[in-house]
Design a protein around this motif. Structure first.
Motif, mmCIF file in Angstrom:
data_model
loop_
_atom_site.group_PDB
_atom_site.id
_atom_site.type_symbol
_atom_site.label_atom_id
_atom_site.label_comp_id
_atom_site.label_asym_id
_atom_site.label_seq_id
_atom_site.Cartn_x
_atom_site.Cartn_y
_atom_site.Cartn_z
ATOM 1 N N VAL A 102 101.945 92.056 84.208
ATOM 2 C CA VAL A 102 103.150 91.258 84.008
ATOM 3 C C VAL A 102 104.348 92.084 84.467
ATOM 4 C CG1 VAL A 102 104.604 90.154 82.269
ATOM 5 C CG2 VAL A 102 102.117 90.061 82.051
ATOM 6 N N THR A 103 105.213 91.450 85.234
ATOM 7 C CA THR A 103 106.391 92.173 85.711
ATOM 8 C C THR A 103 107.420 92.270 84.596
ATOM 9 O OG1 THR A 103 107.548 90.198 86.485
ATOM 10 C CG2 THR A 103 106.028 91.265 88.050
ATOM 11 N N LEU A 104 108.338 93.191 84.755
ATOM 12 C CA LEU A 104 109.413 93.356 83.772
ATOM 13 C C LEU A 104 110.236 92.079 83.672
ATOM 14 C CD1 LEU A 104 111.024 95.092 81.809
ATOM 15 C CD2 LEU A 104 112.365 95.919 83.765
ATOM 16 N N GLU A 136 109.273 88.997 84.244
ATOM 17 C CA GLU A 136 108.503 87.990 83.496
ATOM 18 C C GLU A 136 108.531 88.293 82.000
ATOM 19 O OE1 GLU A 136 105.047 86.624 86.619
ATOM 20 O OE2 GLU A 136 104.821 88.536 85.598
ATOM 21 N N TYR A 137 108.363 89.551 81.646
ATOM 22 C CA TYR A 137 108.395 89.955 80.239
ATOM 23 C C TYR A 137 109.740 89.612 79.604
ATOM 24 C CZ TYR A 137 108.826 92.960 76.167
ATOM 25 O OH TYR A 137 109.056 93.423 74.899
ATOM 26 N N LEU A 138 110.826 89.936 80.315
ATOM 27 C CA LEU A 138 112.165 89.678 79.783
ATOM 28 C C LEU A 138 112.427 88.174 79.658
ATOM 29 C CD1 LEU A 138 114.220 92.449 81.623
ATOM 30 C CD2 LEU A 138 113.450 92.411 79.227
ATOM 31 N N VAL A 151 110.140 85.850 79.082
ATOM 32 C CA VAL A 151 109.365 85.380 77.933
ATOM 33 C C VAL A 151 110.016 85.836 76.630
ATOM 34 C CG1 VAL A 151 107.152 85.578 76.726
ATOM 35 C CG2 VAL A 151 107.192 85.213 79.193
ATOM 36 N N LYS A 152 110.513 87.077 76.620
ATOM 37 C CA LYS A 152 111.187 87.600 75.429
ATOM 38 C C LYS A 152 112.438 86.778 75.120
ATOM 39 C CE LYS A 152 112.991 91.864 73.469
ATOM 40 N NZ LYS A 152 113.245 93.286 73.680
ATOM 41 N N ARG A 211 104.290 81.989 87.936
ATOM 42 C CA ARG A 211 104.731 82.302 86.572
ATOM 43 C C ARG A 211 104.455 81.131 85.641
ATOM 44 N NH1 ARG A 211 109.934 84.195 88.703
ATOM 45 N NH2 ARG A 211 109.433 86.203 89.548
#
Length: 100
Positions: A30-32, A34-36, A38-39, A13
């Motif tokens: 991108v996994t959920l 990882e997205y969360l 970054v968000k 990551r």
């Protein structure tokens, strides 16, 4: 197989985060999670930027206030110096000390 192990690890990551501007999609989707992450990091960064902008505005206002005060004091100082024209320079000679 080793690259998929890396992809699922934190170091994978971190590597992806370092090269986010790259258009290389070889790391896969991108996994959920990882997205969360970054968000959330983006929201935190945005909040910090907003706070810094507010502090910057406050400091700018304080600087302007202090500059006005300095200008005012400089003008007062000039006026006082012009009004106080000594008739003779202050004496610090030995005569003043002898009287004590």
């Amino acid at each position: 197989r080793r690259s998929s192990d890396l992809r699922n690890s934190n170091s994978g990551r971190n590597n992806r985060a370092r090269s986010m501007d790259s258009s290389d999609l070889s790391d896969g989707p991108v996994t959920l999670q990882e997205y969360l992450e970054v968000k959330k990091a983006l929201a935190t960064s945005d909040a910090k930027v907003q706070q810094l902008m507010k502090v910057n505005n406050n400091l700018s206002e304080e600087l302007r206030r202090l500059q006005r005060e300095i200008n005012k004091l400089q003008m007062e100082n000039t006026q006082i110096r012009q009004q106080t024209v000594p008739s003779h320079p202050a004496s610090t000679s030995g005569e003043d000390r002898k009287s004590t």
